[in-house]
Design an enzyme around this catalytic site. Structure first.
Site, PDB file in Angstrom:
ATOM      1  N   SER A   1      12.086   6.644  -9.637  1.00  0.00           N
ATOM      2  CA  SER A   1      12.019   7.076  -8.251  1.00  0.00           C
ATOM      3  C   SER A   1      13.228   7.937  -7.852  1.00  0.00           C
ATOM      4  CB  SER A   1      11.889   5.828  -7.376  1.00  0.00           C
ATOM      5  OG  SER A   1      11.160   6.153  -6.252  1.00  0.00           O
TER       6      SER A   1
ATOM      7  N   HIS B   1       3.852   1.914  -7.302  1.00  0.00           N
ATOM      8  CA  HIS B   1       5.173   2.482  -7.594  1.00  0.00           C
ATOM      9  C   HIS B   1       6.105   1.361  -8.057  1.00  0.00           C
ATOM     10  CE1 HIS B   1       8.282   5.469  -7.016  1.00  0.00           C
ATOM     11  NE2 HIS B   1       8.951   4.683  -6.192  1.00  0.00           N
TER      12      HIS B   1
HETATM   13  C1  GCU Z   1      11.101   6.868  -0.897  1.00  0.00           C
HETATM   14  C2  GCU Z   1      11.242   8.360  -1.055  1.00  0.00           C
HETATM   15  C3  GCU Z   1      10.885   8.839  -2.467  1.00  0.00           C
HETATM   16  C4  GCU Z   1      11.649   8.016  -3.484  1.00  0.00           C
HETATM   17  C5  GCU Z   1      11.415   6.533  -3.230  1.00  0.00           C
HETATM   18  C6  GCU Z   1      12.218   5.596  -4.103  1.00  0.00           C
HETATM   19  O1  GCU Z   1       9.762   6.510  -0.943  1.00  0.00           O
HETATM   20  O2  GCU Z   1      10.455   8.978  -0.074  1.00  0.00           O
HETATM   21  O3  GCU Z   1      11.197  10.192  -2.630  1.00  0.00           O
HETATM   22  O4  GCU Z   1      11.312   8.407  -4.775  1.00  0.00           O
HETATM   23  O5  GCU Z   1      11.792   6.217  -1.906  1.00  0.00           O
HETATM   24  O6  GCU Z   1      13.309   5.933  -4.513  1.00  0.00           O
HETATM   25  O7  GCU Z   1      11.765   4.455  -4.282  1.00  0.00           O
END
Ligand code: GCU
Length: 416
Positions: A253, A395
């Site tokens: 992420s 995710h």
């Molecule tokens: C948020 C953000 C993403 C990122 C994510 C994370 O959702 O909008 O761009 O990748 O956090 O780091 O879990």
């Protein structure tokens, strides 16, 4: 600059994806092409890529997206604060190392946790990645130090109850039993993740005298995290338990975004894994369905450089995109992974980005992904120097993900 026109016109890969999964187009706007320079000239050979196009793309990411990393040589030093040869019931050697970012020991510092396989014959290849919440969260090991962590913008001592809270995302025992070492550090040690966090992180060490804020083209928090990863490698190069020529960088992420930028700048990362790094990482600003630049710049105004804020609402104007970030890793092995329900990252866009970056791998004599058809769920493509999977679920980083990364690292480094 010449662009690749939208899915339906020029990118057969996108058509493949559309046919299989998506009702709409993968792209809203044409992508910048890794193999066409800003002056419109095609890049037809490895030398032109290395001498001209790659440096041009690096400059654009540094000026317009992540911000420039200071070139001053960091005055880093290390102290191994504990070693245990019988950690995790004898599975591992555990070391905890403090990486000081200046000559002083009072300023910002990063605590590195390193497990290496106790039964290793010689130096072990190593996975390295930043963690979100503190080293104590990656395993329930009661001997991991409990230093301070950042909670809602405040520093507080890490709690016993936090131990192992994120263990399933790290799979420490699995990694060790396959013969790999694992190194990790808390991103908040490098810079805490909130607007205003800069005051407490490494970026303030590099401010020019008289400045209280970085310049518009200077690094943001993602750039600071990327820099911190390189400082961890500085340490690994001194450690006799690991093979610093076999370093696999994994980032999830936001930490995946930082990892890709780190690996673009630092070729000591010899295998690079993007786990759902999303927009700003492997995914595309120009994706039809994924997080917007507006959301990134609003929710996380500190991540990118100030210049990047001009692209809010104008993804079509960014002179680069995720496919170019991935192409900066070439010819090193690269794994891009998506999750079916991670709509913010946009799995079809992450896949298309890997397909596009594969062109650079092929120019450099490597097999890229080898296909432009997005694979079915849970069926990794592991045959080239660029690998990809989209797994079911949300995710996250799962045991399934790690199984693929371990298999990929074994293919690239040789079985341990
Ligand atoms: C948020 C953000 C993403 C990122 C994510 C994370 O959702 O909008 O761009 O990748 O956090 O780091 O879990």
């Amino acid at each position: 600059m010449r662009m690749l026109w939208a899915a339906a016109l020029l990118i057969p890969a996108a058509l493949g994806i559309l046919a299989q999964n998506e009702p709409g187009a993968v792209l809203k706007y044409p992508l910048p092409d890794a193999l066409v320079s800003s002056d419109g000239k095609p890049v037809r050979d490895a030398q032109t890529w290395r001498k001209n196009r790659r440096p041009e793309i690096m400059r654009l990411f540094a000026d317009q997206v992540f911000g420039e990393t200071p070139s001053a040589r960091p005055e880093v030093h290390f102290r191994v604060t504990s070693t245990d040869d019988h950690a995790l019931n004898g599975l591992a050697v555990r070391k905890q190392i403090t990486v000081y970012f200046s000559q002083q020991e009072t300023g910002p510092r990063m605590r590195l946790l390193l497990y290496s396989p106790a039964k290793s014959r010689g130096r072990a290849p190593v996975f390295i990645g930043l963690n979100f919440f503190g080293n104590e969260t990656v395993n329930a090991d009661p001997e991991i130090d409990l230093p301070e962590v950042w909670i809602k913008g405040q520093k507080a001592p890490a709690q016993e109850s936090a131990r192992g809270g994120n263990a399933q995302q790290w799979q420490v025992e699995k990694v060790l039993s396959r013969g790999f070492a694992l190194a990790t550090a808390y991103c908040g040690d490098i810079e805490p993740d909130f607007a205003g966090g800069m005051e407490f992180g490494v970026r303030q060490l590099f401010l020019r005298p008289g400045r209280s804020k970085p310049a518009d083209s200077a690094w943001g928090t993602l750039g600071a995290w990327a820099w911190g990863l390189s400082r961890a490698v500085d340490y690994l190069q001194t450690d006799p338990d690991v093979d610093a020529k076999k370093i696999a960088l994994i980032g999830h992420s936001r930490l995946g975004k930082a990892s890709l930028w780190s690996a673009a700048q630092d070729t000591r990362f010899s295998v690079v894994i993007s786990n759902e790094s999303g927009v700003g990482g492997a995914s595309l600003y120009r994706a039809a369905a994924a997080e917007t630049i507006e959301h990134l710049n609003t929710a996380f105004p500190h991540w990118f450089c100030v210049n990047f804020h001009q692209y809010t609402g104008h993804p079509d104007r960014v002179p680069v995109d995720g496919n170019l970030l991935l192409s900066l890793i070439a010819p090193r092995p690269l794994y891009v992974a998506s999750a079916e329900l991670d709509h913010s990252s946009g799995p079809p866009a992450e896949f298309l980005s890997a397909v596009e970056a594969s062109k650079v791998y092929e120019l450099l004599g490597k097999r890229g992904l080898g296909t432009d058809k997005q694979p079915p769920l849970n069926q990794p493509i592991l045959t080239g120097t660029v690998a990809y999977h989209v797994r079911d679920g949300k995710h996250d980083v799962t045991a399934f993900d790690w199984d693929q990364y371990l298999a990929f690292a074994e293919l690239q480094f040789g079985r341990q």
